[in-house]
Motif scaffolding. Structure first.
Motif, PDB file in Angstrom:
ATOM      1  N   UNK A 149       0.740  -1.206  -0.049  1.00 39.29           N
ATOM      2  CA  UNK A 149      -0.407   0.094   0.022  1.00 39.29           C
ATOM      3  C   UNK A 149       0.934   1.373  -0.231  1.00 39.29           C
ATOM      4  N   UNK A 150       0.567   2.062  -0.371  1.00 38.26           N
ATOM      5  CA  UNK A 150       0.981   4.036  -0.202  1.00 38.26           C
ATOM      6  C   UNK A 150      -0.338   4.347   0.344  1.00 38.26           C
ATOM      7  N   UNK A 205      -1.496   7.749  -3.577  1.00 40.35           N
ATOM      8  CA  UNK A 205      -2.261   7.121  -2.746  1.00 40.35           C
ATOM      9  C   UNK A 205      -2.649   5.667  -3.611  1.00 40.35           C
ATOM     10  N   UNK A 206      -2.792   4.433  -2.586  1.00 37.57           N
ATOM     11  CA  UNK A 206      -2.714   3.399  -3.335  1.00 37.57           C
ATOM     12  C   UNK A 206      -3.163   2.015  -2.362  1.00 37.57           C
ATOM     13  N   UNK A 211      -4.606   7.962  -5.511  1.00 33.44           N
ATOM     14  CA  UNK A 211      -4.370   9.103  -5.537  1.00 33.44           C
ATOM     15  C   UNK A 211      -4.189   9.410  -6.084  1.00 33.44           C
ATOM     16  N   UNK A 212      -3.829  10.553  -6.701  1.00 28.45           N
ATOM     17  CA  UNK A 212      -3.074  11.253  -7.527  1.00 28.45           C
ATOM     18  C   UNK A 212      -2.333  13.091  -7.604  1.00 28.45           C
ATOM     19  N   UNK A 213      -1.841  12.848  -7.131  1.00 26.06           N
ATOM     20  CA  UNK A 213      -1.307  14.271  -6.316  1.00 26.06           C
ATOM     21  C   UNK A 213      -0.051  15.021  -7.798  1.00 26.06           C
ATOM     22  N   UNK A 241      -0.517  12.628 -16.901  1.00 20.68           N
ATOM     23  CA  UNK A 241      -1.578  11.791 -16.155  1.00 20.68           C
ATOM     24  C   UNK A 241      -1.645  10.884 -16.031  1.00 20.68           C
ATOM     25  N   UNK A 242      -2.677  10.253 -15.406  1.00 17.91           N
ATOM     26  CA  UNK A 242      -2.565   9.177 -14.394  1.00 17.91           C
ATOM     27  C   UNK A 242      -3.681   8.312 -15.051  1.00 17.91           C
TER      28      UNK A 242
END
Length: 313
Positions: A53-54, A72-73, A147-149, A190-191
């Motif tokens: 996990x992240x 976030x993962x 999540x992607x920041x 982009x993610x």
């Protein structure tokens, strides 16, 4: 007063940089735990805790060319975190995590075997395999929160600027993909999180599968985060996740290593040291072009810096 011993986390006891005093530099990597793992290939790495996990707000994540594409993962079953039985890197670009469940609503402890296989190559790939040990049917909710920041790597190690107002989401209605997009002036990123087995629903930025498993039944899902090409990207490993983990596919690293010089010695410790050093250098390779000539150079390390920043994020 007894002298303080040097440790990897504090190699120079009694000394502290100005950055450390001012709080500009975050401690690394306590929020991921002492058993944190990284998989990397050239300028790309995924850094997580021992369960894979992240946690949001940590220094972990998927970083490519110094931009964090996944911040976030987190995988849960019936709303609960999973217990780690074993976690290990296979090669520098691959790892596996063997997990089970604690006591959860409607699920006794150790009812499930769960394995996460992942590698970084032509993108970030993860396979989640799940097996029920229960003698009766079970109903499960498997959830992946993402999540992607789009933070710069140097921000990740200090304070991350809030970019939420510039991040748009275009998640697929059929549960097959999460998509995060970011633009700041001329810089864009982009993610995309692509699911081979679409989720039953998407809640916010979370993929949710509702599973009805028969006794001893297994289930799996493959996840893929494509990565844009760019300076420094080495020839990646490709293939089915299980083939990559078990070394059955074509591996550019293996071909590269076979072309290198080999040290033979009656000192086994020396042989191991040289072999380990060679493998570490292979993991840090950056593929660059200088005056029309292709060259390979080592990066600065993981999770420090593997490439130069390419724009204003």
């Amino acid at each position: 007063m007894a002298a303080v011993r040097a440790t990897p986390a504090n190699p120079t006891p009694g000394l502290m940089s100005e950055a450390g005093r001012s709080g500009d530099q975050r401690a690394m990597p306590p929020e991921l735990g002492p058993d944190s793992l990284a998989v990397l290939s050239g300028p790309t790495f995924m850094y997580s805790n021992s369960s894979g996990d992240v946690p949001p707000g940590s220094i972990g994540g998927l970083v490519h060319l110094d931009t964090r594409l996944v911040s976030g993962w987190t995988l849960t079953v019936n709303g609960g975190a999973l217990l780690v039985l074993r976690a290990q890197t296979i090669e520098h670009y691959s790892a596996q995590y063997v997990l089970t469940n604690s006591e959860l609503p409607g699920l006794p402890p150790n009812s499930l075997g769960l394995r996460r296989l992942r590698y970084v190559g032509d993108g970030f790939h993860e396979r989640v395999e799940l097996l029920s040990f229960r003698p009766e049917p079970v109903r499960l909710e498997l959830r992946l929160a993402v999540d992607a920041d789009f933070a710069d790597l140097f921000e990740v190690k200090s304070v991350v600027r809030d970019r939420s107002a510039q991040i748009t989401r275009d998640h697929a209605a059929d549960g097959s993909e999460l998509c995060f997009s970011y633009r700041n002036g001329d810089f864009s990123a982009q993610t995309r999180v692509c699911c081979a087995t679409p989720a039953d629903r998407i809640e916010g930025d979370e993929l949710v599968w509702e599973l009805d498993l028969s006794p001893r039944q297994g289930w799996k899902v493959d996840l893929h985060v494509p990565l844009p090409p760019g300076m420094g990207v080495v020839e990646p490993v490709r293939g089915d996740i299980a083939d990559v983990i078990h070394g059955r596919g074509d591996d550019p690293l293996r071909r590269w290593v076979e072309d290198r010089a080999v040290l033979r010695s009656d000192n086994q410790a020396l042989e191991r040291t040289v072999r380990r050093s060679r493998d570490d250098l292979a993991a840090l390779r950056l593929d660059l072009e200088v005056k029309g000539q292709k060259i390979l150079l080592p990066g600065a390390g993981c999770p420090g810096s593997s490439a130069s920043s390419g724009g204003t994020r």
